[in-house]
Design a protein around this motif. Structure first.
Motif, PDB file in Angstrom:
ATOM      1  N   GLU A 151       0.854  -1.190   0.000  1.00 39.97           N
ATOM      2  CA  GLU A 151       0.000   0.000   0.000  1.00 39.97           C
ATOM      3  C   GLU A 151       0.889   1.239   0.000  1.00 39.97           C
ATOM      4  O   GLU A 151       1.837   1.321   0.792  1.00 39.97           O
ATOM      5  N   GLN A 152       0.615   2.185  -0.869  1.00 42.37           N
ATOM      6  CA  GLN A 152       1.378   3.436  -0.876  1.00 42.37           C
ATOM      7  C   GLN A 152       0.592   4.521  -0.143  1.00 42.37           C
ATOM      8  O   GLN A 152      -0.606   4.687  -0.349  1.00 42.37           O
ATOM      9  N   LEU A 153       1.291   5.250   0.722  1.00 40.54           N
ATOM     10  CA  LEU A 153       0.729   6.401   1.415  1.00 40.54           C
ATOM     11  C   LEU A 153       1.441   7.635   0.891  1.00 40.54           C
ATOM     12  O   LEU A 153       2.655   7.783   1.068  1.00 40.54           O
ATOM     13  N   SER A 154       0.710   8.523   0.228  1.00 41.55           N
ATOM     14  CA  SER A 154       1.303   9.691  -0.420  1.00 41.55           C
ATOM     15  C   SER A 154       0.959  10.947   0.366  1.00 41.55           C
ATOM     16  O   SER A 154      -0.215  11.243   0.604  1.00 41.55           O
ATOM     17  N   GLY A 155       1.996  11.693   0.735  1.00 44.73           N
ATOM     18  CA  GLY A 155       1.792  12.941   1.444  1.00 44.73           C
ATOM     19  C   GLY A 155       1.877  14.155   0.555  1.00 44.73           C
ATOM     20  O   GLY A 155       1.760  15.289   1.031  1.00 44.73           O
ATOM     21  N   SER A 156       2.074  13.954  -0.733  1.00 45.00           N
ATOM     22  CA  SER A 156       2.141  15.036  -1.703  1.00 45.00           C
ATOM     23  C   SER A 156       1.490  14.550  -2.997  1.00 45.00           C
ATOM     24  O   SER A 156       1.282  13.347  -3.188  1.00 45.00           O
ATOM     25  N   PRO A 157       1.157  15.461  -3.909  1.00 44.76           N
ATOM     26  CA  PRO A 157       0.659  15.007  -5.212  1.00 44.76           C
ATOM     27  C   PRO A 157       1.687  14.109  -5.900  1.00 44.76           C
ATOM     28  O   PRO A 157       2.893  14.262  -5.707  1.00 44.76           O
ATOM     29  N   PHE A 158       1.198  13.194  -6.727  1.00 50.38           N
ATOM     30  CA  PHE A 158       2.105  12.272  -7.405  1.00 50.38           C
ATOM     31  C   PHE A 158       3.165  13.020  -8.214  1.00 50.38           C
ATOM     32  O   PHE A 158       4.293  12.548  -8.362  1.00 50.38           O
ATOM     33  N   THR A 159       2.797  14.177  -8.769  1.00 47.66           N
ATOM     34  CA  THR A 159       3.688  14.889  -9.682  1.00 47.66           C
ATOM     35  C   THR A 159       4.508  15.967  -8.994  1.00 47.66           C
ATOM     36  O   THR A 159       5.126  16.795  -9.658  1.00 47.66           O
ATOM     37  N   ALA A 160       4.531  15.990  -7.670  1.00 48.95           N
ATOM     38  CA  ALA A 160       5.354  16.970  -6.966  1.00 48.95           C
ATOM     39  C   ALA A 160       6.818  16.776  -7.339  1.00 48.95           C
ATOM     40  O   ALA A 160       7.268  15.648  -7.587  1.00 48.95           O
ATOM     41  N   PRO A 161       7.611  17.858  -7.392  1.00 43.07           N
ATOM     42  CA  PRO A 161       9.044  17.704  -7.707  1.00 43.07           C
ATOM     43  C   PRO A 161       9.723  16.744  -6.743  1.00 43.07           C
ATOM     44  O   PRO A 161       9.296  16.566  -5.600  1.00 43.07           O
ATOM     45  N   ARG A 162      10.786  16.138  -7.205  1.00 42.19           N
ATOM     46  CA  ARG A 162      11.465  15.109  -6.421  1.00 42.19           C
ATOM     47  C   ARG A 162      11.820  15.608  -5.018  1.00 42.19           C
ATOM     48  O   ARG A 162      11.684  14.889  -4.035  1.00 42.19           O
ATOM     49  N   ALA A 163      12.254  16.878  -4.902  1.00 39.97           N
ATOM     50  CA  ALA A 163      12.695  17.400  -3.606  1.00 39.97           C
ATOM     51  C   ALA A 163      11.550  17.518  -2.610  1.00 39.97           C
ATOM     52  O   ALA A 163      11.778  17.517  -1.401  1.00 39.97           O
ATOM     53  N   THR A 164      10.315  17.624  -3.094  1.00 40.90           N
ATOM     54  CA  THR A 164       9.164  17.790  -2.203  1.00 40.90           C
ATOM     55  C   THR A 164       8.180  16.631  -2.294  1.00 40.90           C
ATOM     56  O   THR A 164       7.117  16.680  -1.675  1.00 40.90           O
ATOM     57  N   ASN A 165       8.531  15.602  -3.053  1.00 47.02           N
ATOM     58  CA  ASN A 165       7.632  14.464  -3.208  1.00 47.02           C
ATOM     59  C   ASN A 165       7.748  13.563  -1.978  1.00 47.02           C
ATOM     60  O   ASN A 165       8.837  13.110  -1.630  1.00 47.02           O
ATOM     61  N   GLU A 166       6.617  13.331  -1.320  1.00 46.47           N
ATOM     62  CA  GLU A 166       6.601  12.543  -0.093  1.00 46.47           C
ATOM     63  C   GLU A 166       5.699  11.332  -0.262  1.00 46.47           C
ATOM     64  O   GLU A 166       4.523  11.473  -0.594  1.00 46.47           O
TER      65      GLU A 166
END
Length: 442
Positions: free
Chosen positions: A49-64
Protein backbone atom coordinates in the motif's frame (compact mmCIF):
# COMPACT_ATOMS: atom_id res chain seq x y z
CA UNK A 1 20.06 7.78 1.50
CA UNK A 2 18.45 4.42 2.18
CA UNK A 3 18.82 3.00 5.65
CA UNK A 4 17.84 -0.47 6.79
CA UNK A 5 18.19 -1.42 10.43
CA UNK A 6 21.71 -2.90 10.34
CA UNK A 7 23.50 -0.80 12.96
CA UNK A 8 23.37 -2.31 16.44
CA UNK A 9 23.04 1.20 17.90
CA UNK A 10 20.06 1.93 15.69
CA UNK A 11 18.35 -1.34 16.55
CA UNK A 12 18.86 -0.76 20.28
CA UNK A 13 17.44 2.75 20.06
CA UNK A 14 14.54 1.64 17.89
CA UNK A 15 14.97 4.67 15.63
CA UNK A 16 16.68 5.76 12.41
CA UNK A 17 18.23 9.22 12.29
CA UNK A 18 17.93 11.99 9.71
CA UNK A 19 15.28 14.42 8.46
CA UNK A 20 13.60 13.83 5.13
CA UNK A 21 15.74 10.82 4.27
CA UNK A 22 14.44 7.81 2.43
CA UNK A 23 14.30 5.00 4.98
CA UNK A 24 13.63 1.29 4.78
CA UNK A 25 12.95 -0.98 7.71
CA UNK A 26 11.43 -4.42 8.26
CA UNK A 27 10.23 -6.23 11.36
CA UNK A 28 10.55 -9.64 9.64
CA UNK A 29 13.54 -10.56 7.46
CA UNK A 30 12.74 -10.41 3.76
CA UNK A 31 9.43 -8.55 4.23
CA UNK A 32 10.68 -5.67 2.06
CA UNK A 33 10.59 -6.51 -1.66
CA UNK A 34 13.88 -5.94 -3.47
CA UNK A 35 13.94 -3.88 -6.66
CA UNK A 36 10.18 -3.31 -6.88
CA UNK A 37 7.48 -1.61 -4.81
CA UNK A 38 4.42 -3.70 -5.61
CA UNK A 39 5.36 -7.27 -6.51
CA UNK A 40 2.75 -9.70 -7.77
CA UNK A 41 2.94 -11.55 -4.47
CA UNK A 42 4.45 -9.95 -1.36
CA UNK A 43 6.45 -11.97 1.15
CA UNK A 44 4.58 -13.41 4.15
CA UNK A 45 1.26 -12.89 2.36
CA UNK A 46 1.39 -9.12 2.96
CA UNK A 47 -0.35 -6.39 0.97
CA UNK A 48 1.51 -3.46 -0.60
CA UNK A 49 0.00 0.00 0.00
CA UNK A 50 1.38 3.44 -0.88
CA UNK A 51 0.73 6.40 1.42
CA UNK A 52 1.30 9.69 -0.42
CA UNK A 53 1.79 12.94 1.44
CA UNK A 54 2.14 15.04 -1.70
CA UNK A 55 0.66 15.01 -5.21
CA UNK A 56 2.10 12.27 -7.40
CA UNK A 57 3.69 14.89 -9.68
CA UNK A 58 5.35 16.97 -6.97
CA UNK A 59 9.04 17.70 -7.71
CA UNK A 60 11.47 15.11 -6.42
CA UNK A 61 12.70 17.40 -3.61
CA UNK A 62 9.16 17.79 -2.20
CA UNK A 63 7.63 14.46 -3.21
CA UNK A 64 6.60 12.54 -0.09
CA UNK A 65 5.46 8.94 -0.07
CA UNK A 66 6.05 5.64 1.66
CA UNK A 67 5.31 2.06 0.69
CA UNK A 68 3.76 -0.01 3.47
CA UNK A 69 3.72 -3.82 3.55
CA UNK A 70 0.90 -4.78 5.85
CA UNK A 71 -1.32 -7.63 6.96
CA UNK A 72 -4.43 -5.92 5.55
CA UNK A 73 -4.64 -2.76 3.41
CA UNK A 74 -6.48 0.24 4.81
CA UNK A 75 -9.49 -0.35 2.57
CA UNK A 76 -10.03 -3.64 4.42
CA UNK A 77 -10.31 -1.63 7.65
CA UNK A 78 -13.19 0.34 6.22
CA UNK A 79 -16.62 -0.15 7.70
CA UNK A 80 -19.47 2.33 7.56
CA UNK A 81 -18.42 5.38 9.56
CA UNK A 82 -20.77 7.03 12.02
CA UNK A 83 -20.38 10.55 13.43
CA UNK A 84 -18.56 10.89 16.73
CA UNK A 85 -19.09 13.82 19.07
CA UNK A 86 -16.03 16.11 18.84
CA UNK A 87 -16.11 17.13 22.48
CA UNK A 88 -14.03 20.29 22.76
CA UNK A 89 -11.99 19.67 19.61
CA UNK A 90 -12.53 22.34 16.92
CA UNK A 91 -11.33 22.85 13.35
CA UNK A 92 -10.99 25.98 11.23
CA UNK A 93 -13.03 27.77 10.12
CA UNK A 94 -14.63 28.11 13.54
CA UNK A 95 -17.16 30.83 14.29
CA UNK A 96 -16.55 30.75 18.03
CA UNK A 97 -14.88 33.67 19.75
CA UNK A 98 -15.96 36.28 17.19
CA UNK A 99 -17.19 38.63 19.93
CA UNK A 100 -13.98 38.40 21.94
CA UNK A 101 -12.21 41.77 21.47
CA UNK A 102 -8.77 41.79 19.82
CA UNK A 103 -6.21 41.84 22.63
CA UNK A 104 -3.32 39.87 24.12
CA UNK A 105 -4.54 36.89 26.15
CA UNK A 106 -2.92 34.59 28.68
CA UNK A 107 -3.99 31.44 30.51
CA UNK A 108 -2.62 29.81 33.63
CA UNK A 109 -1.93 26.07 33.37
CA UNK A 110 -5.16 24.08 32.94
CA UNK A 111 -5.14 21.08 35.30
CA UNK A 112 -5.80 17.55 34.07
CA UNK A 113 -9.25 16.64 35.41
CA UNK A 114 -9.97 13.29 37.00
CA UNK A 115 -11.19 10.72 34.48
CA UNK A 116 -10.02 12.97 31.66
CA UNK A 117 -10.09 10.05 29.23
CA UNK A 118 -7.84 9.16 26.33
CA UNK A 119 -5.69 11.42 24.16
CA UNK A 120 -8.49 11.83 21.60
CA UNK A 121 -11.10 12.48 24.26
CA UNK A 122 -8.81 14.96 26.01
CA UNK A 123 -8.12 17.36 23.12
CA UNK A 124 -9.43 20.86 23.85
CA UNK A 125 -8.93 23.47 21.15
CA UNK A 126 -7.73 26.93 22.18
CA UNK A 127 -7.37 28.71 18.81
CA UNK A 128 -8.09 28.08 15.13
CA UNK A 129 -6.84 29.86 12.01
CA UNK A 130 -7.58 29.50 8.32
CA UNK A 131 -9.60 26.68 6.76
CA UNK A 132 -8.82 22.97 7.02
CA UNK A 133 -10.67 22.17 3.78
CA UNK A 134 -8.62 24.80 1.93
CA UNK A 135 -5.41 23.28 3.35
CA UNK A 136 -4.31 26.51 4.99
CA UNK A 137 -3.87 27.57 8.59
CA UNK A 138 -3.74 25.63 11.84
CA UNK A 139 -5.38 24.86 15.16
CA UNK A 140 -3.70 24.99 18.56
CA UNK A 141 -5.05 22.74 21.30
CA UNK A 142 -4.22 21.27 24.68
CA UNK A 143 -4.48 17.60 25.44
CA UNK A 144 -5.47 16.63 28.98
CA UNK A 145 -5.65 12.85 29.36
CA UNK A 146 -5.08 10.04 31.86
CA UNK A 147 -6.04 6.87 29.96
CA UNK A 148 -4.31 4.93 27.21
CA UNK A 149 -5.98 4.33 23.86
CA UNK A 150 -6.52 0.64 24.47
CA UNK A 151 -7.96 -1.04 21.36
CA UNK A 152 -8.53 2.39 19.78
CA UNK A 153 -6.65 3.86 16.81
CA UNK A 154 -6.87 7.32 15.22
CA UNK A 155 -5.86 9.05 12.06
CA UNK A 156 -6.18 12.68 11.00
CA UNK A 157 -6.99 13.22 7.35
CA UNK A 158 -7.19 17.01 7.81
CA UNK A 159 -3.83 17.87 9.32
CA UNK A 160 -0.27 17.01 10.17
CA UNK A 161 0.01 16.86 13.97
CA UNK A 162 2.85 18.35 16.03
CA UNK A 163 2.83 17.06 19.63
CA UNK A 164 4.63 19.00 22.38
CA UNK A 165 4.28 17.16 25.73
CA UNK A 166 4.55 19.27 28.88
CA UNK A 167 3.69 16.74 31.61
CA UNK A 168 3.82 12.95 31.54
CA UNK A 169 5.39 10.52 29.08
CA UNK A 170 3.69 9.04 26.02
CA UNK A 171 4.10 5.96 23.88
CA UNK A 172 2.96 6.63 20.32
CA UNK A 173 2.12 3.35 18.63
CA UNK A 174 2.12 4.23 14.93
CA UNK A 175 1.83 2.25 11.73
CA UNK A 176 5.52 2.91 11.15
CA UNK A 177 6.76 1.88 14.60
CA UNK A 178 6.82 3.07 18.19
CA UNK A 179 7.87 6.48 19.51
CA UNK A 180 8.53 7.21 23.19
CA UNK A 181 7.91 10.88 23.94
CA UNK A 182 8.68 12.93 27.06
CA UNK A 183 8.60 16.64 27.96
CA UNK A 184 11.42 18.41 26.15
CA UNK A 185 10.80 16.32 23.02
CA UNK A 186 8.37 16.74 20.13
CA UNK A 187 6.82 14.35 17.62
CA UNK A 188 5.25 14.94 14.21
CA UNK A 189 2.56 12.59 12.86
CA UNK A 190 1.93 13.13 9.13
CA UNK A 191 -1.56 13.35 7.67
CA UNK A 192 -3.23 9.98 7.25
CA UNK A 193 -0.90 8.01 9.55
CA UNK A 194 -2.73 5.79 12.03
CA UNK A 195 -1.59 5.84 15.64
CA UNK A 196 -2.59 5.28 19.25
CA UNK A 197 -1.34 7.02 22.40
CA UNK A 198 -0.50 5.21 25.63
CA UNK A 199 0.08 7.22 28.82
CA UNK A 200 1.48 6.54 32.27
CA UNK A 201 -0.60 8.69 34.58
CA UNK A 202 -1.90 12.18 33.78
CA UNK A 203 -0.54 13.82 30.65
CA UNK A 204 -0.75 17.41 29.42
CA UNK A 205 0.66 18.89 26.26
CA UNK A 206 0.25 21.23 23.33
CA UNK A 207 -1.01 20.10 19.92
CA UNK A 208 -0.59 21.99 16.64
CA UNK A 209 -2.64 20.80 13.68
CA UNK A 210 -1.01 21.96 10.46
CA UNK A 211 -3.55 22.18 7.65
CA UNK A 212 -0.99 23.39 5.09
CA UNK A 213 2.26 22.12 3.60
CA UNK A 214 4.30 19.71 5.69
CA UNK A 215 6.77 20.85 8.31
CA UNK A 216 10.35 20.98 7.11
CA UNK A 217 13.65 22.41 8.28
CA UNK A 218 14.15 26.13 7.68
CA UNK A 219 16.91 27.26 5.34
CA UNK A 220 20.02 28.44 7.18
CA UNK A 221 21.10 31.10 4.69
CA UNK A 222 24.37 32.79 5.74
CA UNK A 223 24.57 30.57 8.84
CA UNK A 224 25.78 27.80 6.54
CA UNK A 225 25.78 24.06 7.04
CA UNK A 226 25.47 23.74 10.83
CA UNK A 227 23.54 24.92 13.91
CA UNK A 228 19.81 25.31 14.53
CA UNK A 229 18.11 21.89 14.23
CA UNK A 230 20.47 19.39 12.64
CA UNK A 231 18.90 16.67 10.47
CA UNK A 232 20.77 13.81 12.16
CA UNK A 233 18.98 14.51 15.46
CA UNK A 234 15.52 13.72 14.06
CA UNK A 235 14.55 10.11 14.75
CA UNK A 236 12.17 7.94 12.74
CA UNK A 237 10.90 4.64 14.21
CA UNK A 238 11.86 1.22 12.91
CA UNK A 239 9.10 -1.13 11.83
CA UNK A 240 6.93 -2.69 14.53
CA UNK A 241 3.57 -4.33 13.86
CA UNK A 242 0.57 -5.52 15.84
CA UNK A 243 -1.03 -8.82 14.80
CA UNK A 244 -4.00 -8.70 17.16
CA UNK A 245 -7.37 -10.13 16.12
CA UNK A 246 -9.29 -8.28 18.84
CA UNK A 247 -12.04 -5.65 18.51
CA UNK A 248 -10.76 -2.12 17.88
CA UNK A 249 -12.37 1.27 17.42
CA UNK A 250 -11.06 3.30 14.48
CA UNK A 251 -11.53 7.10 14.76
CA UNK A 252 -11.01 9.36 11.74
CA UNK A 253 -10.88 13.15 11.55
CA UNK A 254 -12.02 14.26 8.12
CA UNK A 255 -13.64 17.51 6.97
CA UNK A 256 -13.36 19.03 10.43
CA UNK A 257 -15.47 16.29 12.00
CA UNK A 258 -14.81 13.05 13.86
CA UNK A 259 -16.05 9.69 12.59
CA UNK A 260 -15.68 6.19 14.00
CA UNK A 261 -16.22 2.53 13.22
CA UNK A 262 -15.52 -0.89 14.73
CA UNK A 263 -12.88 -3.34 13.50
CA UNK A 264 -12.23 -6.95 14.49
CA UNK A 265 -8.44 -6.40 14.46
CA UNK A 266 -5.70 -3.83 15.04
CA UNK A 267 -4.99 -1.68 11.97
CA UNK A 268 -1.41 -1.04 13.16
CA UNK A 269 -0.26 -4.01 11.10
CA UNK A 270 2.60 -2.67 8.93
CA UNK A 271 5.38 -5.29 8.92
CA UNK A 272 7.82 -3.33 6.72
CA UNK A 273 8.01 0.04 5.01
CA UNK A 274 10.25 2.27 2.95
CA UNK A 275 10.00 5.90 1.90
CA UNK A 276 10.27 9.46 3.22
CA UNK A 277 6.73 10.04 4.55
CA UNK A 278 6.81 8.89 8.16
CA UNK A 279 6.43 10.12 11.75
CA UNK A 280 9.45 11.38 13.63
CA UNK A 281 10.60 12.78 16.99
CA UNK A 282 13.16 15.39 18.03
CA UNK A 283 14.74 16.34 21.35
CA UNK A 284 14.50 20.14 21.64
CA UNK A 285 17.57 20.17 23.89
CA UNK A 286 19.68 19.21 20.88
CA UNK A 287 18.83 22.49 19.16
CA UNK A 288 21.98 24.57 18.56
CA UNK A 289 20.97 28.24 18.96
CA UNK A 290 22.71 31.23 17.42
CA UNK A 291 22.42 34.85 18.49
CA UNK A 292 23.99 38.33 18.61
CA UNK A 293 27.57 38.25 19.90
CA UNK A 294 28.19 42.00 20.28
CA UNK A 295 25.06 44.19 20.34
CA UNK A 296 21.40 44.46 19.33
CA UNK A 297 18.61 41.90 19.27
CA UNK A 298 18.02 39.34 16.52
CA UNK A 299 14.51 38.43 15.36
CA UNK A 300 13.00 35.35 17.08
CA UNK A 301 13.02 33.57 13.71
CA UNK A 302 16.62 32.56 14.48
CA UNK A 303 15.08 30.00 16.87
CA UNK A 304 12.91 28.26 14.25
CA UNK A 305 13.00 24.48 14.58
CA UNK A 306 10.46 23.59 11.87
CA UNK A 307 8.58 25.60 9.29
CA UNK A 308 5.51 24.83 7.19
CA UNK A 309 5.73 27.06 4.10
CA UNK A 310 2.90 28.92 2.40
CA UNK A 311 2.55 29.90 -1.25
CA UNK A 312 4.22 33.24 -0.37
CA UNK A 313 8.02 32.89 -0.17
CA UNK A 314 9.34 33.85 3.26
CA UNK A 315 5.90 33.77 4.88
CA UNK A 316 5.17 30.60 6.80
CA UNK A 317 1.83 28.92 7.22
CA UNK A 318 3.32 27.88 10.60
CA UNK A 319 6.71 28.35 12.23
CA UNK A 320 7.58 26.27 15.28
CA UNK A 321 9.98 28.40 17.32
CA UNK A 322 11.64 27.60 20.66
CA UNK A 323 13.45 29.62 23.33
CA UNK A 324 15.92 27.18 24.92
CA UNK A 325 18.93 27.49 27.20
CA UNK A 326 21.32 30.08 25.76
CA UNK A 327 23.91 32.72 26.61
CA UNK A 328 22.97 36.42 26.60
CA UNK A 329 26.10 38.46 25.84
CA UNK A 330 25.02 41.52 23.82
CA UNK A 331 26.45 44.85 25.04
CA UNK A 332 24.41 48.03 25.54
CA UNK A 333 21.30 46.12 24.49
CA UNK A 334 17.87 45.53 25.98
CA UNK A 335 18.12 41.75 26.13
CA UNK A 336 14.53 40.49 26.56
CA UNK A 337 12.21 40.48 23.53
CA UNK A 338 11.47 44.06 22.54
CA UNK A 339 8.06 45.72 22.21
CA UNK A 340 6.63 44.98 18.82
CA UNK A 341 3.69 44.37 16.49
CA UNK A 342 4.00 42.06 13.53
CA UNK A 343 2.06 40.27 10.80
CA UNK A 344 2.40 36.84 12.41
CA UNK A 345 0.16 35.68 15.27
CA UNK A 346 1.88 33.94 18.16
CA UNK A 347 0.52 31.09 20.29
CA UNK A 348 3.05 30.54 23.03
CA UNK A 349 3.55 27.81 25.62
CA UNK A 350 6.07 27.10 28.36
CA UNK A 351 7.24 23.50 28.75
CA UNK A 352 9.45 24.07 31.79
CA UNK A 353 11.42 26.79 33.55
CA UNK A 354 10.96 30.55 33.38
CA UNK A 355 10.40 32.82 30.38
CA UNK A 356 12.61 35.90 30.53
CA UNK A 357 10.05 38.40 29.19
CA UNK A 358 7.36 37.31 31.68
CA UNK A 359 9.33 35.96 34.68
CA UNK A 360 6.40 35.77 37.12
CA UNK A 361 3.04 35.38 35.39
CA UNK A 362 3.86 32.84 32.68
CA UNK A 363 3.97 29.33 34.18
CA UNK A 364 4.87 25.90 32.75
CA UNK A 365 1.76 24.51 31.09
CA UNK A 366 0.41 28.01 30.50
CA UNK A 367 -0.51 29.72 27.23
CA UNK A 368 -0.35 33.21 25.78
CA UNK A 369 -1.78 34.53 22.52
CA UNK A 370 -0.50 37.67 20.80
CA UNK A 371 -2.39 37.98 17.56
CA UNK A 372 -1.55 39.57 14.23
CA UNK A 373 -0.77 43.31 14.43
CA UNK A 374 -1.54 43.52 18.15
CA UNK A 375 1.08 45.02 20.53
CA UNK A 376 3.02 42.97 23.02
CA UNK A 377 6.30 42.85 24.88
CA UNK A 378 7.89 42.54 28.34
CA UNK A 379 5.89 43.32 31.45
CA UNK A 380 6.97 46.13 33.78
CA UNK A 381 9.13 43.93 36.02
CA UNK A 382 11.01 42.49 33.05
CA UNK A 383 11.49 45.96 31.56
CA UNK A 384 12.69 47.58 34.77
CA UNK A 385 15.03 44.71 35.59
CA UNK A 386 16.55 44.49 32.12
CA UNK A 387 16.96 48.27 31.82
CA UNK A 388 19.00 48.47 35.04
CA UNK A 389 20.88 45.19 34.92
CA UNK A 390 24.65 45.09 34.76
CA UNK A 391 25.21 43.59 31.33
CA UNK A 392 27.58 40.77 32.08
CA UNK A 393 27.38 37.54 30.08
CA UNK A 394 24.39 35.69 31.46
CA UNK A 395 23.17 32.18 30.73
CA UNK A 396 19.47 31.34 30.67
CA UNK A 397 19.25 27.81 31.99
CA UNK A 398 16.52 25.28 32.64
CA UNK A 399 14.02 26.95 30.33
CA UNK A 400 12.05 25.83 27.27
CA UNK A 401 9.33 28.00 25.78
CA UNK A 402 7.90 27.73 22.26
CA UNK A 403 5.64 29.44 19.73
CA UNK A 404 3.23 28.18 17.10
CA UNK A 405 3.44 31.21 14.81
CA UNK A 406 1.20 31.66 11.77
CA UNK A 407 0.51 34.36 9.17
CA UNK A 408 -3.21 34.05 9.92
CA UNK A 409 -5.25 35.49 12.80
CA UNK A 410 -6.03 32.95 15.50
CA UNK A 411 -9.62 32.79 16.78
CA UNK A 412 -10.11 31.85 20.42
CA UNK A 413 -12.67 29.09 21.04
CA UNK A 414 -15.57 29.49 23.44
CA UNK A 415 -14.03 26.87 25.73
CA UNK A 416 -10.75 28.77 26.01
CA UNK A 417 -12.47 32.14 26.38
CA UNK A 418 -14.57 30.86 29.26
CA UNK A 419 -11.82 29.13 31.23
CA UNK A 420 -11.30 30.20 34.82
CA UNK A 421 -7.57 30.02 34.01
CA UNK A 422 -7.85 32.90 31.50
CA UNK A 423 -6.29 35.93 33.16
CA UNK A 424 -8.87 38.68 32.97
CA UNK A 425 -7.24 42.03 32.44
CA UNK A 426 -3.97 40.58 31.12
CA UNK A 427 -4.25 42.87 28.09
CA UNK A 428 -3.70 45.86 30.38
CA UNK A 429 -0.21 44.85 31.57
CA UNK A 430 1.32 47.67 29.51
CA UNK A 431 -0.42 50.32 31.59
CA UNK A 432 2.04 49.75 34.42
CA UNK A 433 4.92 50.97 32.23
CA UNK A 434 5.97 54.42 33.44
CA UNK A 435 6.63 57.56 31.46
CA UNK A 436 10.35 58.43 31.48
CA UNK A 437 10.47 60.94 28.63
CA UNK A 438 12.24 64.20 29.48
CA UNK A 439 13.23 66.49 26.56
CA UNK A 440 15.77 68.19 28.82
CA UNK A 441 17.69 64.97 29.49
CA UNK A 442 19.23 63.34 26.39
Amino acid sequence: MNVIQRSAAVETAGYMSGFGNGFETEALPGALPVGRNSPQRCAYGLYAEQLSGSPFTAPRATNERSWLYRIRPTIAHWNSLRPRAPGLWRSAPCEEGRDLPPAPYRWAPVPVPQNAGSFIEGIRTVTTAGDSDAATGMAASLWLCDRSMTDEVFWNADAEMLLVPQMGTLLLRTEFGRIHLAPGEIAVIPRGVKFAVDVEGPSRGYLCENYGGAFTLPERGPIGANCLANPRDFLTPVAHYEDRETPHRLVVKWGGRLWETELPWSPLDVVAWHGNYAPYKYDLRRYSPVGPLLFDHADPSIFTVLTAPSETPGTANIDFVIFPDRWMVAENTFRPPWYHMNVMSEFMGLIYGQYDAKPEGFKPGGISLHNRMLPHGPDVDAFEGASRAELKPHKLEGTMAFMFETRLPQRVTDWAAGLAERERGYEHYGRALKRYFDPARP
